[in-house]
Design a protein around this motif. Structure first.
Motif, PDB file in Angstrom:
ATOM      1  N   GLY A 168      -7.641   2.730  -2.744  1.00 46.18           N
ATOM      2  CA  GLY A 168      -7.761   3.049  -1.418  1.00 46.18           C
ATOM      3  C   GLY A 168      -8.753   2.677  -0.391  1.00 46.18           C
ATOM      4  N   SER A 171     -12.108   3.066  -0.681  1.00 45.10           N
ATOM      5  CA  SER A 171     -12.725   4.086  -0.365  1.00 45.10           C
ATOM      6  C   SER A 171     -14.368   3.901  -0.937  1.00 45.10           C
ATOM      7  N   SER A 207      -8.074  10.690  -4.181  1.00 42.84           N
ATOM      8  CA  SER A 207      -6.857  10.247  -3.482  1.00 42.84           C
ATOM      9  C   SER A 207      -6.299  11.254  -2.857  1.00 42.84           C
ATOM     10  N   ALA A 262       0.615   3.498  -5.358  1.00 44.46           N
ATOM     11  CA  ALA A 262      -0.183   4.511  -5.884  1.00 44.46           C
ATOM     12  C   ALA A 262      -0.740   4.209  -7.349  1.00 44.46           C
ATOM     13  N   GLY A 288       0.591  11.370  -2.320  1.00 45.69           N
ATOM     14  CA  GLY A 288      -0.899  11.046  -1.974  1.00 45.69           C
ATOM     15  C   GLY A 288      -0.980   9.699  -1.665  1.00 45.69           C
ATOM     16  N   SER A 289      -2.370   9.216  -1.581  1.00 39.86           N
ATOM     17  CA  SER A 289      -2.904   7.923  -1.253  1.00 39.86           C
ATOM     18  C   SER A 289      -3.041   7.178  -2.658  1.00 39.86           C
ATOM     19  N   PRO A 290      -2.949   5.836  -2.644  1.00 38.06           N
ATOM     20  CA  PRO A 290      -3.397   5.075  -3.748  1.00 38.06           C
ATOM     21  C   PRO A 290      -4.557   5.591  -4.365  1.00 38.06           C
ATOM     22  N   SER A 291      -4.471   5.638  -5.824  1.00 38.27           N
ATOM     23  CA  SER A 291      -5.626   6.356  -6.635  1.00 38.27           C
ATOM     24  C   SER A 291      -6.313   5.476  -7.470  1.00 38.27           C
ATOM     25  N   ARG A 307       1.024  -1.142  -0.090  1.00 43.92           N
ATOM     26  CA  ARG A 307      -0.073   0.069  -0.050  1.00 43.92           C
ATOM     27  C   ARG A 307       0.863   1.118  -0.036  1.00 43.92           C
ATOM     28  N   GLY A 308       2.006   1.295   0.642  1.00 41.34           N
ATOM     29  CA  GLY A 308       2.848   2.585   0.743  1.00 41.34           C
ATOM     30  C   GLY A 308       3.471   2.868  -0.557  1.00 41.34           C
TER      31      GLY A 308
END
Length: 827
Positions: free
Chosen positions: A216, A218, A242, A95, A118-121, A91-92
């Motif tokens: 993400g 989400s 993201s 992206a 930023g976060s995974p998109s 995950r780190g």
């Protein structure tokens, strides 16, 4: 009514002796009786190597897929919406989905961004493929993201333009390609009756699932439907961006061919059923909770050893996703889609024609791969805009303009002006419908503003370089003036903040009290110098449009950088023993209170040698992703004044050399690019050449970690410019000249003529001892300026260089330096 999902697994009786006997039989079998994942990979991979094309063979999409590069290495068209790749569970680093490490593969998804922080998109609606299920029971397969991830076969990842493939340790080999809005997968399986999967032996009867999740995690709500007759799986979900605010909805339509369907069903986390074929808000008025949920198909063993999966995508509706799939890839023809993608990439890249003689494969791969990455995003979502109806183009994934305005967009202006024109039109149309130009935008959502209103520079760059086709420049000018004059209620996602004091004091004070809007009350230095440059480029647009009063006003504001330059600020740091050392340099950008007194920020803070990771979007400090050392150099509108303010040409050169040599500079961020070339303003273009050859191949090369930071589709643009021998000062009609790393490179211009830069004497690649320009001629006439205008790339010409092993006085005279506000604007 809430659907009832049967609790699984089912009860079975197992005789202890059976698995023992099975293990004995397995041990006694010859090794070639059952295909291992590795042997399947070895059989298939022979057809998935590098392209033989003279351009495509040098493109390695895997460059930048570790160490924070976050490059998307999968299958895509130039600026394509559909982007297929294997998604890693790191995950780190994931992206963009895939990471070149030993992390496990959790699925194959169809929408991605490239090179972002930023976060995974995105990463929506991944497929996952099991070669079979334990005891031939669909319920015993693994469905959730956390449980199903499988190791890859080491060294099996293959990537080239329009194609990606990887072997998995569950006896599945996955290949993928893409059209504009549709992805296509070819999954290959063993021909044996039983195969290895998850350290187990399972019947060869593939199960393919489609999960509603994104990278993400989400998702909220959504729908899933499986047609048990045709095997079509369709649905949607709503997701979060993201690096911004808001939400977007995406839709899909997946079809399969190559094997008979045995069973179909749905799953919600670990609950799996073959009795329910649809659930969600549309099908059953059931709100699907976050996490893994979707549909699955259990197939017979494929007669040809392959199953094809086609996934149509849309941001409008499931019906449009199905239409996209059926019209773009009607016959599941995998090789044809790969070939069409290769042709699309060749057409875009063939605008640039370098002479490869003398360059190593590594250098050629570095160049062409960088150029390729610069055309991955922004993405063409025209016809898929879910927010408003418009006849204008719609491009998304401006992620972020703070990164891309400096190099990528100027590159597109030269090599793909038609698409850059559409991007400008899209930005202006966004202003028309949302009230502000974006500084960052992804997934139909407002991204966070990192510094100034940098879309102003994108528009100004296009304006001064005469992009006109369909652009409403009156509306474009209205948009940039809105940024300069009208503060939005929330300036964290568009426009500028602190405008009251910007207009009144001429800088953003450290203790600013904003009565007009809200946003992060930090980054006073970086916002001040960026606002000043934004106002300068607005002045250039005002000048071209005949708004003389505005030109005067914005030129005056462009001088506001001087208000944060503290001439007495010294540069102190601790050496390895902890002793405080003072360098020879004085005068740095520093935060300032509203009453005019100075506040101190360590001049090296937020650089690689001192608390580098302290200055992101949530920082409390006054610079963004860089130090006061860096932002002190950001005065591209009036470098002549800056050189003088910092002690004159010799001192400026010494300071800039120290910046690059001491570890303060971080080439993994786009604001640092221009500093490599700013020796030009002090009459030392040779030093720019020197540092380019330190960074290439030192930090920009052909390894998987061959870029120093998030790619942002900008690292590749920097690399391409460096190889070709010029670099843009974005927003101005100025390119700074360096010695090309090719013997010759030609660029096809809109007029049809070629713009050619060539080394006619002293070229000695691959040694590169002779990196300094001794003399130059433009169209046969002596040329002493160390810069050139866009007219060269618009109408064509020939620029000849003679090189040597030591610096010369070429480009060193006052009249040879690039223009500055204080020495007179260009006509």
């Amino acid at each position: 009514m809430t659907p009832f999902l049967k609790s699984l697994p089912r009860f079975r009786r197992f005789l202890i002796v059976l698995p023992v006997l099975a293990l004995l039989v397995w041990a006694l079998l010859p090794p070639n009786k059952l295909n291992s994942p590795r042997s399947l990979f070895d059989v298939i991979k022979g057809s998935s190597g590098k392209s033989s094309d003279k351009i495509l063979r040098y493109i390695d999409p895997l460059i930048g897929t570790v160490n924070g590069g976050h490059v998307f290495p999968g299958a895509t068209l130039p600026y394509g919406m559909a982007k297929a790749v294997a998604d890693s569970d790191n995950r780190g680093e994931a992206a963009a989905g895939f990471v070149s490490d030993d992390s496990r593969i959790q699925g194959f998804s169809h929408l991605h961004d490239s090179g972002t922080g930023g976060s995974p998109s995105l990463g929506n609606f991944p497929l996952f493929v099991h070669p079979g299920c334990p005891e031939d029971d669909y319920a015993q397969c693994k469905y959730t993201v956390l449980s199903r991830a499988v190791p890859r076969i080491e060294g099996s990842a293959t990537a080239r333009p329009g194609y990606f493939a990887i072997g998995l340790n569950n006896s599945v080999y996955a290949e993928m390609t893409a059209s504009e809005h549709t992805t296509l997968y070819r999954f290959s399986f063993s021909k044996e009756a039983e195969v290895a999967s998850y350290d187990d032996i399972v019947p060869n009867s593939p199960l393919i699932l489609l999960d509603l999740v994104d990278l993400g995690n989400s998702r909220t709500g959504g729908d899933i439907q499986v047609d048990p007759q045709t095997g079509r799986i369709s649905g949607n979900g709503s997701f979060s961006p993201s690096f911004g605010t808001g939400a977007y909805t995406a839709h899909f339509c997946a079809d399969f061919t190559g094997a008979e369907i045995r069973k179909t069903g749905t799953f919600l986390q670990t609950n799996v059923t073959d009795e329910i074929q649809a659930f969600g808000q549309l099908a059953t008025n059931y709100y699907i909770p976050s996490g893994s949920a979707g549909g699955w198909i259990h197939f017979d063993r494929p007669a040809t050893g392959q199953i094809m999966a086609r996934v149509g995508l849309s941001f409008i509706s499931v019906q449009q996703a199905c239409h996209n799939a059926e019209t773009e890839i009607p016959d599941f023809g995998f090789d044809g889609i790969v070939k069409a993608s290769e042709n699309a990439w060749k057409e875009k890249l063939s605008v640039i024609q370098p002479d490869h003689a003398g360059l190593s494969d590594e250098f050629l791969t570095t160049f062409w791969s960088g150029l390729y990455r610069a055309l991955i995003s922004p993405q063409d979502y025209t016809g898929e805009n879910q927010l408003w109806k418009s006849d204008e183009p719609y491009y998304d994934s401006f992620y972020c303009i703070w990164d891309s305005f400096r190099a990528q967009h100027p590159l597109l202006t030269i090599m793909d002006p038609a698409v850059q024109t559409k991007m400008v039109r899209s930005l202006i149309d966004t202003y028309k419908h949302e009230g502000k130009l974006p500084d960052c935008r992804m997934s139909f959502s407002k991204g966070y503003t990192q510094g100034g209103s940098n879309a102003d520079v994108v528009l100004a760059d296009a304006f001064v370089k005469n992009l006109t086709d369909g652009i409403d420049w009156a509306l474009g000018y209205e948009a940039v003036v809105s940024d300069a004059e009208v503060e939005p209620k929330d300036w964290s996602t568009s426009g500028r903040g602190s405008l009251e004091n910007w207009h009144k004091l001429g800088y953003v004070p450290y203790d600013d009290i904003d009565h007009n809007g809200t946003g992060p009350m930090s980054r006073a230095i970086s916002r001040t110098v960026e606002y000043a440059y934004d106002d300068f480029v607005i002045a250039l647009m005002a000048r071209g449009l005949g708004h003389k009063g505005d030109e005067t006003k914005y030129l005056q504001r462009s001088r506001n950088w001087k208000n944060l330059l503290n001439p007495e600020q010294d540069d102190r740091y601790r050496d390895e023993s902890g002793k405080v050392i003072m360098s020879d340099f004085k005068g740095f950008m520093q935060p300032r209170f509203a009453n005019g007194t100075w506040r101190y920020q360590n001049t090296r803070l937020c650089s690689p040698i001192y608390q580098q990771h302290s200055c992101y979007f949530d920082t409390q400090y006054d610079t963004y992703e860089g130090s006061p050392w860096l932002y002190t150099f950001y005065v591209p509108q009036d470098m002549a004044s800056l050189v003088e303010a910092l002690g004159g040409r010799d001192t400026f050169v010494a300071r800039l050399d120290h910046f690059h040599a001491s570890g303060i500079n971080y080439m993994g961020n786009e604001p640092n690019f221009l500093t490599t070339f700013q020796f030009h303003y002090a009459g030392r273009p040779g030093r720019s050449n020197y540092w380019l050859h330190q960074y290439i191949p030192g930090q920009f090369n052909a390894s998987v970690n061959g870029i120093p930071g998030n790619d942002d589709c900008a690292m590749g643009a920097f690399t391409a410019f460096a190889f070709m021998g010029f670099y843009p000062v974005a927003g101005q009609d100025v390119y700074l000249l360096t010695a090309p790393m090719f013997r010759q490179v030609s660029l096809r211009t809109p007029s049809g003529r070629m713009a050619t830069l060539r080394n006619v004497g002293g070229f000695d690649a691959p040694r590169y001892d002779n990196i300094y320009i001794q003399s130059a001629k433009l169209n046969g006439k002596p040329y002493t300026r160390n810069w050139i205008t866009h007219d060269f790339f618009l109408h064509g010409g020939v620029l000849d260089f003679v090189l040597g092993s030591t610096e010369s006085d070429w480009g060193s005279r006052i009249e040879d330096l690039p223009p500055s506000l204080s020495t007179g604007l260009q006509d």
